[in-house]
Design a protein around this motif. Sequence first.
Motif, PDB file in Angstrom:
ATOM      1  N   MET A   1       0.846  -1.194   0.000  1.00  0.00           N
ATOM      2  CA  MET A   1       0.000   0.000   0.000  1.00  0.00           C
ATOM      3  C   MET A   1       0.881   1.243   0.000  1.00  0.00           C
ATOM      4  SD  MET A   1      -3.056   1.065   2.633  1.00  0.00           S
ATOM      5  CE  MET A   1      -2.010   1.528   3.996  1.00  0.00           C
ATOM      6  N   ALA A   2       0.521   2.208  -0.821  1.00  0.00           N
ATOM      7  CA  ALA A   2       1.274   3.458  -0.876  1.00  0.00           C
ATOM      8  C   ALA A   2       1.147   4.215   0.435  1.00  0.00           C
ATOM      9  CB  ALA A   2       0.769   4.318  -2.034  1.00  0.00           C
ATOM     10  N   GLU A 174      -6.781   8.092  -6.501  1.00  0.00           N
ATOM     11  CA  GLU A 174      -6.869   6.721  -7.015  1.00  0.00           C
ATOM     12  C   GLU A 174      -5.929   6.533  -8.196  1.00  0.00           C
ATOM     13  OE1 GLU A 174     -10.115   3.374  -8.521  1.00  0.00           O
ATOM     14  OE2 GLU A 174     -10.810   5.341  -7.857  1.00  0.00           O
ATOM     15  N   LYS A 177      -2.450   6.259  -6.855  1.00  0.00           N
ATOM     16  CA  LYS A 177      -2.256   4.899  -6.328  1.00  0.00           C
ATOM     17  C   LYS A 177      -2.010   3.908  -7.456  1.00  0.00           C
ATOM     18  CE  LYS A 177      -4.966   1.223  -4.134  1.00  0.00           C
ATOM     19  NZ  LYS A 177      -6.284   0.883  -3.541  1.00  0.00           N
ATOM     20  N   ASN A 178      -2.807   3.981  -8.497  1.00  0.00           N
ATOM     21  CA  ASN A 178      -2.713   3.027  -9.601  1.00  0.00           C
ATOM     22  C   ASN A 178      -1.450   3.206 -10.441  1.00  0.00           C
ATOM     23  OD1 ASN A 178      -5.137   1.892  -8.817  1.00  0.00           O
ATOM     24  ND2 ASN A 178      -6.372   3.071 -10.276  1.00  0.00           N
ATOM     25  N   THR A 182       5.029   4.827  -4.648  1.00  0.00           N
ATOM     26  CA  THR A 182       5.144   4.270  -3.297  1.00  0.00           C
ATOM     27  C   THR A 182       4.694   5.260  -2.226  1.00  0.00           C
ATOM     28  OG1 THR A 182       7.459   4.963  -3.154  1.00  0.00           O
ATOM     29  CG2 THR A 182       7.043   2.754  -3.965  1.00  0.00           C
ATOM     30  N   ALA A 184       2.316   9.016  -1.785  1.00  0.00           N
ATOM     31  CA  ALA A 184       1.513  10.122  -2.304  1.00  0.00           C
ATOM     32  C   ALA A 184       1.690  11.300  -1.365  1.00  0.00           C
ATOM     33  CB  ALA A 184       0.041   9.734  -2.382  1.00  0.00           C
ATOM     34  N   LYS A 204      -6.027   8.674   3.009  1.00  0.00           N
ATOM     35  CA  LYS A 204      -5.432   7.413   3.474  1.00  0.00           C
ATOM     36  C   LYS A 204      -6.303   6.226   3.102  1.00  0.00           C
ATOM     37  CE  LYS A 204      -2.393   4.960   5.772  1.00  0.00           C
ATOM     38  NZ  LYS A 204      -1.048   4.742   5.212  1.00  0.00           N
ATOM     39  N   LEU A 207      -6.032   5.191  -0.466  1.00  0.00           N
ATOM     40  CA  LEU A 207      -4.795   4.499  -0.810  1.00  0.00           C
ATOM     41  C   LEU A 207      -4.805   3.030  -0.393  1.00  0.00           C
ATOM     42  CD1 LEU A 207      -2.122   7.182   0.135  1.00  0.00           C
ATOM     43  CD2 LEU A 207      -2.730   6.425  -2.161  1.00  0.00           C
TER      44      LEU A 207
END
Length: 208
Positions: A1-2, A174, A177-178, A182, A184, A204, A207
């Motif tokens: 997860m970022a 989003e 994230k995609n 690693t 944001a 949060k 993500l």
Amino acid sequence: MAKLQVAIDLLTTEDAIALATKVAPYVDIIELGTPLIKSEGLSVITAMKSAFPDKMIFADFKTADAGGLEAEMAFKAGADYITILGATGNSTISGAVEAAKKYNRAVVVDTIGVKDRVKRAQEVIALGVEFVELHAGLDEQAEPGYSIQVLIDEASRAGVPVSIAGGVNINNIEAVKNSGATVAVAGAAIYGQEDPAAAAKALKEALA
């Protein structure tokens, strides 16, 4: 997860800690912006790390020379990360990386002002930096036609660990994230909101 990084572009330690207190439950990295560090000095790093010892403290020095010296200054003050400008020479970055190894901390290269951010990101990762910040600064964001999509596309092509900084908000998180980023980095999308804690929480959760 970022991971979620809050960029604090306030000008006093008191205001910075007040904001961090609200958003700390929802962020992984607390960034002390360059204007904040210039305004308050190294003491703001120490104060923030003391207040939030379980958070990663990111000192946005944007160092362009004397990489080893400035990195050591940041790490001694309590920083976990320091930024070195990607537009500077490799020797400056390498010097900072050596200091990071000594203190078991990390270097992030900031690509503000770099024309080919993807190429530079790939180059500097080989020098031992933790990740590269694909960064459009406040002035670039204010230019006509700016879109964070440029950074998102670069992140998806980079093939190395990167963060995205340059207008991250709830509407594009989003896509960030995609992209495979690693980290944001959100500034005004958190501190500029009426309820910064709720804004950080929403980012949060997006993500996850």
